[in-house]
Design a protein around this motif. Structure first.
Motif, PDB file in Angstrom:
ATOM      1  N   TYR A   1       2.176 -12.573   0.891  1.00 33.33           N
ATOM      2  CA  TYR A   1       1.246 -11.449   0.784  1.00 33.33           C
ATOM      3  C   TYR A   1      -0.137 -11.777   1.346  1.00 33.33           C
ATOM      4  O   TYR A   1      -0.839 -10.911   1.833  1.00 33.33           O
TER       5      TYR A   1
ATOM      6  N   ARG B   1      -0.775 -13.683   3.927  1.00 36.69           N
ATOM      7  CA  ARG B   1      -0.606 -14.343   5.223  1.00 36.69           C
ATOM      8  C   ARG B   1      -1.760 -14.082   6.192  1.00 36.69           C
ATOM      9  O   ARG B   1      -2.031 -14.904   7.062  1.00 36.69           O
TER      10      ARG B   1
ATOM     11  N   THR C   1       6.738 -12.336   8.262  1.00 31.61           N
ATOM     12  CA  THR C   1       6.907 -11.864   6.887  1.00 31.61           C
ATOM     13  C   THR C   1       7.659 -12.915   6.067  1.00 31.61           C
ATOM     14  O   THR C   1       8.371 -13.765   6.618  1.00 31.61           O
ATOM     15  N   GLU C   2       7.502 -12.807   4.761  1.00 35.33           N
ATOM     16  CA  GLU C   2       8.211 -13.754   3.889  1.00 35.33           C
ATOM     17  C   GLU C   2       9.716 -13.532   3.936  1.00 35.33           C
ATOM     18  O   GLU C   2      10.491 -14.457   3.661  1.00 35.33           O
TER      19      GLU C   2
ATOM     20  N   PHE D   1      17.939  -6.516   4.333  1.00 38.96           N
ATOM     21  CA  PHE D   1      17.139  -7.120   3.267  1.00 38.96           C
ATOM     22  C   PHE D   1      16.695  -6.045   2.303  1.00 38.96           C
ATOM     23  O   PHE D   1      16.644  -4.866   2.654  1.00 38.96           O
TER      24      PHE D   1
ATOM     25  N   MET E   1      13.842  -5.486  -1.068  1.00 46.49           N
ATOM     26  CA  MET E   1      12.840  -6.014  -2.003  1.00 46.49           C
ATOM     27  C   MET E   1      12.926  -5.164  -3.255  1.00 46.49           C
ATOM     28  O   MET E   1      13.337  -4.005  -3.197  1.00 46.49           O
TER      29      MET E   1
ATOM     30  N   ARG F   1      11.736  -2.864  -6.371  1.00 45.39           N
ATOM     31  CA  ARG F   1      10.794  -1.756  -6.396  1.00 45.39           C
ATOM     32  C   ARG F   1       9.509  -2.209  -7.086  1.00 45.39           C
ATOM     33  O   ARG F   1       9.340  -3.385  -7.355  1.00 45.39           O
ATOM     34  N   LYS F   2       8.635  -1.259  -7.335  1.00 47.18           N
ATOM     35  CA  LYS F   2       7.311  -1.636  -7.826  1.00 47.18           C
ATOM     36  C   LYS F   2       7.342  -2.387  -9.149  1.00 47.18           C
ATOM     37  O   LYS F   2       6.511  -3.219  -9.416  1.00 47.18           O
TER      38      LYS F   2
ATOM     39  N   ASN G   1      11.949   6.873   0.153  1.00 40.26           N
ATOM     40  CA  ASN G   1      12.382   7.213  -1.195  1.00 40.26           C
ATOM     41  C   ASN G   1      11.167   7.773  -1.935  1.00 40.26           C
ATOM     42  O   ASN G   1      10.385   7.022  -2.519  1.00 40.26           O
TER      43      ASN G   1
ATOM     44  N   ARG H   1       9.272   9.249  -4.712  1.00 38.53           N
ATOM     45  CA  ARG H   1       9.469   9.197  -6.156  1.00 38.53           C
ATOM     46  C   ARG H   1       9.598  10.586  -6.801  1.00 38.53           C
ATOM     47  O   ARG H   1      10.435  10.809  -7.659  1.00 38.53           O
TER      48      ARG H   1
ATOM     49  N   VAL I   1      15.992   0.692   6.697  1.00 42.61           N
ATOM     50  CA  VAL I   1      15.102   0.115   5.692  1.00 42.61           C
ATOM     51  C   VAL I   1      14.698   1.256   4.754  1.00 42.61           C
ATOM     52  O   VAL I   1      14.619   2.406   5.180  1.00 42.61           O
TER      53      VAL I   1
ATOM     54  N   ASP J   1       9.798   2.661  -0.664  1.00 36.63           N
ATOM     55  CA  ASP J   1       9.461   3.368  -1.895  1.00 36.63           C
ATOM     56  C   ASP J   1       8.065   3.961  -1.760  1.00 36.63           C
ATOM     57  O   ASP J   1       7.136   3.261  -1.365  1.00 36.63           O
TER      58      ASP J   1
ATOM     59  N   CYS K   1       2.425   5.910  -6.610  1.00 34.21           N
ATOM     60  CA  CYS K   1       3.843   5.531  -6.512  1.00 34.21           C
ATOM     61  C   CYS K   1       4.143   4.629  -5.323  1.00 34.21           C
ATOM     62  O   CYS K   1       5.306   4.453  -4.969  1.00 34.21           O
ATOM     63  N   LEU K   2       3.125   4.116  -4.673  1.00 29.26           N
ATOM     64  CA  LEU K   2       3.439   3.267  -3.528  1.00 29.26           C
ATOM     65  C   LEU K   2       2.553   2.037  -3.483  1.00 29.26           C
ATOM     66  O   LEU K   2       1.461   2.033  -4.047  1.00 29.26           O
TER      67      LEU K   2
ATOM     68  N   GLU L   1       0.948  -2.847   0.457  1.00 32.97           N
ATOM     69  CA  GLU L   1       1.317  -4.212   0.843  1.00 32.97           C
ATOM     70  C   GLU L   1       2.830  -4.343   0.988  1.00 32.97           C
ATOM     71  O   GLU L   1       3.336  -4.927   1.936  1.00 32.97           O
ATOM     72  N   GLN L   2       3.532  -3.794  -0.006  1.00 33.84           N
ATOM     73  CA  GLN L   2       4.994  -3.907   0.055  1.00 33.84           C
ATOM     74  C   GLN L   2       5.552  -3.099   1.233  1.00 33.84           C
ATOM     75  O   GLN L   2       6.484  -3.539   1.904  1.00 33.84           O
TER      76      GLN L   2
ATOM     77  N   LYS M   1       4.055  -2.508   4.068  1.00 33.68           N
ATOM     78  CA  LYS M   1       3.755  -3.255   5.302  1.00 33.68           C
ATOM     79  C   LYS M   1       4.747  -4.398   5.493  1.00 33.68           C
ATOM     80  O   LYS M   1       5.292  -4.578   6.575  1.00 33.68           O
ATOM     81  N   THR M   2       4.984  -5.130   4.411  1.00 34.46           N
ATOM     82  CA  THR M   2       5.914  -6.254   4.512  1.00 34.46           C
ATOM     83  C   THR M   2       7.318  -5.753   4.851  1.00 34.46           C
ATOM     84  O   THR M   2       8.010  -6.325   5.700  1.00 34.46           O
ATOM     85  N   ASN M   3       7.725  -4.678   4.202  1.00 32.96           N
ATOM     86  CA  ASN M   3       9.047  -4.101   4.460  1.00 32.96           C
ATOM     87  C   ASN M   3       9.197  -3.706   5.919  1.00 32.96           C
ATOM     88  O   ASN M   3      10.215  -4.004   6.552  1.00 32.96           O
TER      89      ASN M   3
END
Lengths: 295, 416
Positions: A101, A103, A114-115, A155, A157, A159-160, B357, B359, B384, B387, B395-396, B399-400, B402-404
């Protein structure tokens, strides 16, 4: 636990396995100041990891610290730790790839990945075959599927919600008023597992409180929490290939791997330093970048 | 010297004309609301706009207003107000943002269009549940608030093959709206006017379809993020000549880009993606830039194609409206949806698919019942899942996301 720490007999690992277990004093002997090395920096939500590898791909040093609130400074300190272990100087680091995160906070990085990519690369390095990688990190979980060539097929990840991650266990350790480091040992002493069913961390905490109120043994509650982590991971995706587990949570709670194996009825493979898988993958990317630069 | 930002995306000149269209549209509504000279109908986005138009109503679409709340990132501040009133955070965040904003007396229209201080008061609210049930709850709340009648169409959902009985039931419901709407309008329905509105609506739809189809060119002259805002006239201007004129301009410019080999991205278009589901309105700019920086163009979507009504036929207005509203993607079953997306992936030459997705919008989310996995098995095109939500930024995780996305593009590169 069935520890599978290296490739099968028909596949030769690029580096001999014992190298990874060398103590820092032994590591330092092999590296002259002229030799180029490559750094991988994994700035995770919980911990920052640095791995150094040499031109032959040997792991020659590493450093792990809590990420804290200054990612750049932590990454610098981890690099210093790793260089010290490897008995190398900063000048020897030819390329650095950062991941995780944080990076983009690694000021000395020459590239980033990315990781997802780095964990995949790090795991395939040790297990060069079609694998499913499960990484349980501080903030998130990942399931990465690789084909026999090491290419990512898919892949996922989490969810929140933090349920099933390291943050979940940290929160529960606080609730139970026990050090995080004691969890693995306590879970091993459990004779019965309590069922923690919710996939919400807050609801899970109330379930834990219910068991505390009912006088359940802490050991059994912790084993229940481990089982809960496993269920959360298994909900993410189907495990279709050989399974490799990485991340700080399994590095510090190896009993989780035993329980996971029991749960899925299959042997789970782990690299020698599960927490460093992403950083090693990043270092391998750094090395590959160097190779392509020279082409 | 100040650091100059690298231009990543080419701007469309005709977008200015579309913005002008939207401004004129809202000012006309505002004028009517203030003067009371023309009746105002609130309508769901795929409600019977052609009928309303032909009876002389000006039409206001609360969904477009809710999207503006999202795009201006005001929605997240409004939603909690509706939550506290008993509307769950889990339901449509268009509804919760819009009602929350109304209760707080706030509208993004007043910032965008000087002189407008509120949404136009409705004389009638006309719904179609072809999208979801939430629109009915939404309209009922306003009907109560304004003491205005709420009438509409109860649509079929999860429709597979469309049969004559589907069409007959919807057509008769539309016809049943005529009498109460005539009474409120104070005039009789002129069938020629209805036919004219249907013809214009069809023409608008055809032009919009052609605009979207230009994205099959390589490189694509259009991005999904452009299209989400360019589609404004197709939503609010159905049945008007002005919307038709606006899309002629846009189409000309897009075709010119295609002829000149100019893409929407300034840089190379390395990968082409399909977007399924709603946009994240509050992140349009961020997502647009993020993809462009990765040399990725999101070129096509289910969402923007939802305002293509090829079934409209001026020679048979009621039945063709019924067919057009029932053919809507969101009202169809998964078998239809799967085939639809598969054909789009092929037509647009997509390298991957992104499922949003959302919410609070399960109706516009297609990754909840195994569709990504089934389509991947059929096409081999990677996917891909992201969320998020259309309006509720709680609900978002940027960072996640961007990584996704970055990891997905790395994956596409590896598979190349």
């Amino acid at each position: 636990m069935v520890a599978v720490t290296c490739c099968g007999p028909d596949v030769q690992p690029a580096i001999p396995a014992p190298t990874y277990y060398l103590k820092s004093s032994n590591m330092s002997k092999a590296y002259s100041t002229e030799q180029s090395i490559y750094a991988g920096v994994d700035v995770g939500a919980s911990h920052t990891k640095v791995a150094l590898i040499d031109t032959a791909g040997h792991l020659c040093g590493h450093g792990v610290r809590k990420s804290g609130v200054n990612f750049s400074a932590t990454a610098e300190m981890c690099l210093a730790d790793a260089l010290h272990m490897a008995n190398c100087t900063p000048d020897q680091v030819t390329h650095t790839v950062s991941t995780g995160y944080g990076r983009h906070n690694v000021t000395y990085a020459t590239g980033n990945q990315t990781e997802i990519g780095c964990h995949a690369k790090g795991c395939y390095f040790y297990f060069p075959e079609a694998i499913t990688v499960i990484d349980i990190g501080g903030q998130d979980n990942k399931i990465i599927k690789l084909d026999s060539q090491g290419r990512r097929i898919s892949f996922k990840m989490n969810r929140k919600c933090a349920a099933g991650t390291g943050a979940f266990l940290e929160e529960m350790a606080t609730r139970l008023d026990i050090p995080l480091s004691d969890m693995d040992g306590l879970a091993r002493q459990s004779s019965e597992t309590v069922k923690i069913g919710s996939y919400c961390t807050v609801f899970s905490a109330t379930e834990v409180l219910k068991y505390v109120r009912q006088g359940e043994k802490v050991q059994d509650i912790i084993k229940g929490l481990f089982a809960s982590v496993i269920r959360r991971v298994l909900e993410m995706d189907a495990l279709t290939e050989k399974v490799v587990m990485t991340g700080g949570v399994v590095a510090h709670n190896p009993y989780l791997i035993d329980l996971f194996e029991e749960h899925i009825g299959r042997v789970i493979m782990t690299p020698p330093f599960p927490q460093l898988a992403g950083a090693i993958g990043a270092a391998l990317y750094a090395k590959a970048n160097q190779t392509s630069d020279n082409e | 010297m100040a650091h100059e930002k690298k231009q990543l995306l080419r701007r469309l000149e005709s977008a200015k004309e579309l913005s002008r269209f939207m401004a004129d549209y809202y000012y006309e509504l505002n004028e009517a609301a203030l003067s009371g000279k023309q009746k105002i109908a609130w309508c769901t986005s795929v409600g019977p706009a052609e009928l309303l138009r032909s009876l002389g109503y000006l039409i206001y679409f609360p969904e477009t207003h809710a999207a503006m709340l999202g795009a201006t990132r005001m929605a997240t501040e409004m939603i909690p107000t509706a939550n506290a009133m008993g509307y769950s955070p889990e339901i449509c965040s268009y509804l919760t943002a819009d009602i929350g904003a109304f209760v707080k007396g706030i509208t993004p229209l007043s910032t965008a269009y000087k002189g407008i201080s509120s949404v136009p008061k409705p004389d009638v609210l006309v719904y179609n549940t072809n999208q979801c049930r939430d629109v009915l709850d939404w309209f009922n709340w306003y009907g109560d608030k304004f003491n205005a009648p709420v009438i509409g169409i109860q649509s079929h959902r999860s429709v597979g093959e469309i049969t004559e009985s589907h069409i007959a039931s919807i057509a008769s419901q539309i016809e049943n709206l005529v009498a109460p709407l005539e009474q409120l309008a104070g005039r009789k329905l002129d069938m020629d006017a209805l036919k004219q509105a249907v013809a214009l609506s069809r023409e608008c739809s055809d032009l919009w379809a052609k605009c979207l189809a230009t994205a099959s060119a390589k490189p694509s002259p259009l991005t999904f993020f452009d299209a989400t805002t360019l589609m404004g006239p197709a939503v609010v201007g159905r049945g008007t000549l002005q919307a038709v004129k606006t899309y002629r301009l846009l189409l000309d410019e897009l075709l010119e880009r295609v002829a000149g080999g100019k893409g929407a991205l300034v840089g190379e278009e390395k990968f082409r993606l399909y977007w399924d589901g709603m946009p994240v309105w509050g992140r349009l700019g961020m997502h647009s830039t993020m993809f462009a920086e990765l040399n990725v163009n999101v070129i096509a979507s289910t969402y923007c194609s939802s305002w293509i009504f090829s079934a409209l036929d001026s020679s048979d207005p009621f039945k063709s409206m019924a067919r057009a509203y029932t053919e809507l993607f969101i009202a169809r079953d998964d078998t239809y949806k799967e085939k639809y997306i598969q054909s789009k992936l092929e037509v647009f030459g997509c390298d991957g698919i992104l499922y949003h997705n959302a919410r609070t919008c399960p109706n516009n989310t297609n990754c909840l019942y195994g569709m990504p996995q089934r389509l991947f098995a059929k096409t081999g095109i990677p996917f891909v899942t992201m969320d998020g939500d259309l309006n509720d930024l709680r609900c978002l995780s940027d960072e996640q996301t961007k990584t996704n996305i970055e990891a997905f593009i790395e994956q596409l590169e590896e598979m190349k």
